[in-house]
Design a protein around this motif. Sequence first.
Motif, mmCIF file in Angstrom:
data_model
loop_
_atom_site.group_PDB
_atom_site.id
_atom_site.type_symbol
_atom_site.label_atom_id
_atom_site.label_comp_id
_atom_site.label_asym_id
_atom_site.label_seq_id
_atom_site.Cartn_x
_atom_site.Cartn_y
_atom_site.Cartn_z
ATOM 1 N N TRP A 87 8.196 1.151 1.428
ATOM 2 C CA TRP A 87 6.798 1.564 1.432
ATOM 3 C C TRP A 87 6.450 2.351 0.176
ATOM 4 O O TRP A 87 5.305 2.757 -0.005
ATOM 5 N N GLN A 93 6.123 1.418 -2.879
ATOM 6 C CA GLN A 93 5.176 0.760 -3.786
ATOM 7 C C GLN A 93 3.736 0.927 -3.319
ATOM 8 O O GLN A 93 2.810 0.765 -4.102
ATOM 9 N N ALA A 94 3.528 1.229 -2.057
ATOM 10 C CA ALA A 94 2.178 1.358 -1.522
ATOM 11 C C ALA A 94 1.577 2.745 -1.745
ATOM 12 O O ALA A 94 0.398 2.950 -1.465
#
Length: 97
Positions: free
Chosen positions: A68, A70-71
């Motif tokens: 997660w 990269q989000a």
Amino acid sequence: MTQYLRSSRGRGGQLVRGAPALALVLGGCTRAPLQDVLGSFFPSWMLCLTVGSACAALLRVLLGMCRWDQAIPAPIVTYLAFTVAVTFAVWLLFFGH
């Protein structure tokens, strides 16, 4: 007695008249919150910051394991804000009398 302190000595009378106000302002500086760690005294804020930084590093690892990371928008700002939030929470929990 007040007239004696305000005598013609110049600025000395002003200092004595401002002493009660100065005592009220500096009243919180009577004791620095220090913690004994292995015989050495550290400021409490430094220990709280260390806990906050460790929690932010742990959060980064956990988000990386879940893929997660990269989000997260602006990761530097996000992890810094998390560090500050945990640091303040630890401070309030342990030292917020």
